[in-house]
Scaffold this active site. Structure first.
Site, mmCIF file in Angstrom:
data_model
loop_
_atom_site.group_PDB
_atom_site.id
_atom_site.type_symbol
_atom_site.label_atom_id
_atom_site.label_comp_id
_atom_site.label_asym_id
_atom_site.label_seq_id
_atom_site.Cartn_x
_atom_site.Cartn_y
_atom_site.Cartn_z
ATOM 1 N N ASN A 1 0.839 -1.215 0.000
ATOM 2 C CA ASN A 1 0.000 0.000 0.000
ATOM 3 C C ASN A 1 0.871 1.261 0.000
ATOM 4 O OD1 ASN A 1 -2.356 -1.578 0.252
ATOM 5 N ND2 ASN A 1 -2.026 -1.747 2.456
ATOM 6 N N HIS B 1 -13.298 -1.722 7.018
ATOM 7 C CA HIS B 1 -12.167 -2.552 7.448
ATOM 8 C C HIS B 1 -12.443 -3.226 8.798
ATOM 9 C CE1 HIS B 1 -7.951 -3.202 8.875
ATOM 10 N NE2 HIS B 1 -7.784 -3.499 7.595
ATOM 11 N N GLU C 1 -15.339 4.124 4.958
ATOM 12 C CA GLU C 1 -14.028 4.446 4.386
ATOM 13 C C GLU C 1 -14.284 5.385 3.223
ATOM 14 O OE1 GLU C 1 -11.785 0.794 3.392
ATOM 15 O OE2 GLU C 1 -12.560 -0.018 5.255
ATOM 16 N N SER D 1 -10.679 -0.611 0.959
ATOM 17 C CA SER D 1 -9.367 -1.250 0.919
ATOM 18 C C SER D 1 -9.292 -2.463 0.007
ATOM 19 C CB SER D 1 -8.951 -1.666 2.330
ATOM 20 O OG SER D 1 -9.854 -2.606 2.858
ATOM 21 N N ASP E 1 -12.674 6.962 7.283
ATOM 22 C CA ASP E 1 -11.322 6.413 7.277
ATOM 23 C C ASP E 1 -10.727 6.631 5.884
ATOM 24 O OD1 ASP E 1 -9.018 4.936 7.353
ATOM 25 O OD2 ASP E 1 -9.951 3.049 7.967
ATOM 26 N N HIS F 1 -6.830 4.703 2.483
ATOM 27 C CA HIS F 1 -6.390 4.451 1.104
ATOM 28 C C HIS F 1 -6.602 5.661 0.200
ATOM 29 C CE1 HIS F 1 -5.548 0.235 1.940
ATOM 30 N NE2 HIS F 1 -6.599 0.302 2.760
ATOM 31 N N LYS G 1 0.582 3.836 4.692
ATOM 32 C CA LYS G 1 0.265 3.531 3.286
ATOM 33 C C LYS G 1 0.926 4.611 2.415
ATOM 34 C CE LYS G 1 -3.657 0.699 4.566
ATOM 35 N NZ LYS G 1 -3.355 0.488 5.972
HETATM 36 C C1 LIG Z 1 -9.143 0.973 5.582
HETATM 37 C C2 LIG Z 1 -8.123 0.603 6.605
HETATM 38 N N1 LIG Z 1 -8.203 1.176 7.827
HETATM 39 C C3 LIG Z 1 -7.316 0.850 8.785
HETATM 40 C C4 LIG Z 1 -6.304 -0.049 8.566
HETATM 41 C C5 LIG Z 1 -5.387 -0.400 9.684
HETATM 42 O O1 LIG Z 1 -4.241 0.370 9.622
HETATM 43 P P1 LIG Z 1 -2.849 -0.150 10.233
HETATM 44 O O2 LIG Z 1 -2.298 -1.130 9.235
HETATM 45 O O3 LIG Z 1 -2.022 1.069 10.367
HETATM 46 O O4 LIG Z 1 -3.173 -0.805 11.527
HETATM 47 C C6 LIG Z 1 -6.184 -0.651 7.292
HETATM 48 C C7 LIG Z 1 -5.124 -1.613 6.941
HETATM 49 O O5 LIG Z 1 -4.100 -1.785 7.329
HETATM 50 C C8 LIG Z 1 -7.118 -0.304 6.292
HETATM 51 O O6 LIG Z 1 -7.048 -0.869 5.088
#
Ligand SMILES: Cc1ncc(COP(=O)(O)O)c(C=O)c1O
Length: 391
Positions: free
Chosen positions: A48, A134, A180, A184, A209, A212, A243
Site C-alpha cells: 500500500n 475494514h 471508508e 481497501s 477512514d 487508502h 500507506k
Molecule cells: C481501511 C483501513 N483502515 C485501517 C487499517 C489499519 O491500519 P494499520 O495497518 O495502520 O493498523 C487498514 C489496513 O491496514 C485499512 O485498510
C-alpha cells in the site's frame, strides 16, 4: 480435552482444507516494486506504499536522525513519560495538512479505530457501518458495546433507512456513521457528499477512514474528502501513516476538543507505549513530501499507471479509479493457485480471501504505486492475459 497443540493442529487443518491457510513470506529486501522472497526476485503489486515513500531517502534520513536524537524506543505511554517532540511535530504537521484544528497519532490504524470509536460510544449508543468497512472498524464497533447497524455497501437508501430507524429508538443515544473513503479491498469510493448530507439531516456524527485516499486525492492531496469538497463537514477524519505516507501508525484529525477528549479516553492511546520516534519522524517527512511538488509528481505518475492497467481491464465498475484493483476469482483455492502461477512468472500479487473479504469473493488484489514503471505494468498485463484473469 486435547492438548493445545493437538487442538490447534486440527483447527489449522480445517482452515487449510477450505483454501484459507495464511503463511508469512520472509522478504529480504526493502518494500518496493521489486522485492526478494526466498532468493527469488519478484515484481511486486502488493504493498500500500502507493507513492513509493517507504524507502524514500527523505523519510529514511528523518527516521535515522530521530533515532540519533531521541533513541530507538519511546519509553512509555505518552501520558506517562513518552510524549516526545517527534510525536508533537507529527501532529502539528497532520493538522496543518488536513486543515483541522488538531490531530492525534496512534501506533497503528487498527489502534486508532479501536481507541476512537471506543472512546466516543458506549452501550447506549448506535454505530452505523458500511458493509465493507475494514476489520478494525468492525472490531472497534463491537468492542464499544454500541448497537451496530450495517448498511449495504455505498447504498444511500439503506443508510437513510438505518438513520430513520435511529429516530425511533434514539432516546438520547449518540449516532455515529462510519465509512471508508476509498475501500481497501475493492478500491471503489464512498459517495461522501451524499453521506455528509444524510448525517446532517439526521443529526448523526460522521467518521471517515481515509487510509487508502490520504496523499492521493485532492489538490493538496489531503484525501477524497478534500477532492469532493466535504473535508470541513466530517467530524472525525481517520487515516493511516503506513500507506501513501510511507511510515507506520494511524491518526485522527478533527477539532481541538475531539483530540483533547481522545487523549483522556482513547484506551489504545492511553494504555500503549508511544510509537518509536523514528516512525513519527518518518511520517512527518512523508507528509512534507506529499505536500511538495514531488508529491504532486508522484500522484500524477500513479494516476498514469492506474489508467494504463484500467484501459486493459474487462470490467470497470465505476468511473472512479484507484490504485487498488481487485481481480475477482471467486473460489479461494483458485485464487491461491492464480497467485502461485504469477509467482512462477516472478510477479507477486496477493490472493485475498475470507475473512478479509466474503466467502466466494476471493480475489487477486493488485496495488499500483508511483514507482512502478510502464514496463512493470505491461509485464503484469501480459501475465494476467496468460492467466485469463481480469483482462
Ligand atoms: C481501511 C483501513 N483502515 C485501517 C487499517 C489499519 O491500519 P494499520 O495497518 O495502520 O493498523 C487498514 C489496513 O491496514 C485499512 O485498510
Amino acid at each position: 480435552m486435547p492438548s493445545l497443540d493437538a487442538d490447534l493442529k486440527q483447527r489449522l487443518a480445517g482452515i487449510r482444507s477450505q483454501g484459507l491457510i495464511r503463511e508469512l513470506r520472509r522478504v529480504d529486501s526493502p518494500q518496493g516494486t521489486h522485492i526478494q522472497i526466498g532468493g527469488q526476485a519478484l515484481l511486486s503489486f502488493s504493498s500500500n506504499d502507493y507513492l513509493g515513500l517507504a524507502h524514500e531517502l527523505r523519510l529514511t534520513e528523518a527516521a535515522i536522525k530521530a533515532v540519533e536524537t531521541f533513541g530507538a524506543g519511546s519509553g512509555a505511554s505518552r501520558l506517562i513519560s513518552g510524549s516526545l517532540a517527534p510525536h508533537h511535530e507529527l501532529e502539528e504537521t497532520l493538522a496543518h495538512f488536513k486543515d483541522t484544528e488538531a490531530a492525534l497519532s496512534f501506533s497503528s490504524g487498527y489502534a486508532t479505530a479501536i481507541g476512537t470509536i471506543g472512546a466516543l460510544l458506549n452501550r447506549d449508543d448506535i454505530v452505523i457501518l458500511d458493509k465493507l468497512v475494514h476489520a478494525c472498524i468492525v472490531d472497534a464497533a463491537r468492542l464499544s458495546g454500541a448497537k451496530i447497524r450495517v448498511f449495504a455497501h455505498n447504498d444511500l437508501d439503506d443508510l437513510e433507512a438505518k438513520l430513520k430507524w435511529t429516530e425511533k429508538v434514539q432516546n438520547g443515544a449518540h449516532v455515529l456513521v462510519v465509512t471508508e473513503s476509498v475501500f481497501s479491498m475493492d478500491g471503489d469510493a464512498a459517495p461522501l457528499p451524499e453521506i455528509v448530507a444524510l448525517k446532517e439531516k439526521y443529526g448523526a456524527w460522521l467518521m471517515v477512514d481515509e487510509a487508502h485516499a490520504t496523499g492521493l486525492y485532492g489538490k493538496k492531496r489531503r484525501g477524497l474528502a478534500e477532492e469532493l469538497g466535504v473535508g470541513g463537514q466530517i467530524e472525525i477524519q481517520m487515516g493511516t501513516l503506513g500507506k501513501a505516507l510511507g511510515a507506520s501508525g494511524g491518526y485522527i484529525c478533527g477539532s481541538r476538543t475531539l483530540i483533547d477528549f481522545l487523549v483522556n479516553r482513547a484506551r489504545s492511546f492511553i494504555f500503549s507505549t508511544a510509537p518509536v520516534p523514528a516512525a513519527s519522524a518518518a511520517a512527518t517527512a512523508g507528509i512534507h513530501f506529499v505536500q511538495s511538488p514531488d508529491g504532486e509528481q508522484r500522484q500524477k505518475l500513479l494516476q498514469e499507471r492506474i489508467k494504463q492497467l484500467n484501459s486493459k481491464l474487462k470490467t470497470q465498475n465505476s468511473k472512479f479509479q484507484s490504485a487498488i484493483i481487485p481481480l475477482i476469482v471467486g473460489n479461494e483455492t483458485r485464487a491461491v493457485g492464480a497467485a502461485a502461477t504469477l509467482r512462477e512468472q516472478n510477479i507477486f500479487v496477493p490472493a485475498i480471501r475470507y475473512p478479509t473479504v466474503a466467502r466466494g469473493k476471493a480475489r487477486l488484489r493488485v496495488t499500483l504505486t508511483a514507482n512502478h514503471s510502464s514496463e512493470d505494468v505491461s509485464q503484469l498485463i501480459r501475465a494476467l492475459e496468460t492467466l485469463g484473469i481480469g483482462l
